[in-house]
Motif scaffolding. Structure first.
Motif: not given
Length: 176
Positions: A158-165
């Protein structure tokens, strides 16, 4: 049921994955068993009766010569089922009353069980969810390093996804 009656063998044949095929092609016991199972397409009950002993020997040889890369409980279990059914077939054919219907039913189950063995072998070569997760982590780490992102501070998907966004939003702002 007449001894001249052909076996009713299912036409479905499980294909091995390339990695599995590479290993089984070097396994003489498997190759021999596969050829024998193919012969079942043309066998009559009389053929089964006359080949019962060799069928047992083929299944026994395959069971006793498993390559180390394929040694697993599910594969061993499938080999045991094949060998046991071959032994039952041999015992049925040795009886003086020769129950042709039981012989046919048992013989017709061998190709099905051989397909089940191939399914188990294939499963040894399927990627696990952990493998896919590791591949995803490796891919994201590579992508993050390209984007000069610090992949260490994002520990959950989830953190990686948010960072990507966030990274995408920032690049859109900078391009405008």
């Amino acid at each position: 049921t007449s001894v001249d009656q052909k076996l009713k063998v299912p036409s479905q044949n499980i294909q091995l994955l390339p990695a599995a095929s590479e290993i089984t092609s070097e396994w003489l016991g498997f190759v021999t068993a596969q050829e024998e199972i193919r012969n079942f397409q043309n066998y009559t009950i009389k053929d089964v009766i006359s080949n019962a002993k060799p069928i047992v020997e083929i299944m026994k040889s395959m069971k006793e010569s498993v390559p180390d890369t394929l040694k697993s409980k599910p594969v061993q279990a499938r080999l045991t089922v094949l060998y046991t059914k071959a032994k039952v077939l041999e015992q049925l054919t040795a009886r003086p009353e020769n129950k042709t219907k039981k012989i046919a039913t048992t013989a017709e189950s061998l190709p099905v069980e051989f397909n089940n063995l191939k399914i188990q072998i294939n499963e040894l070569f399927l990627k696990t969810l952990e493998d896919f997760d590791k591949e995803l982590d490796d891919f994201e780490a590579k992508a993050d390093s390209i984007n000069n992102a610090n992949s260490k501070k994002y520990t959950t998907p989830k953190q990686r996804f948010q960072a990507k966004q966030d990274s995408i939003k920032n690049s859109e702002k900078n391009s405008n």
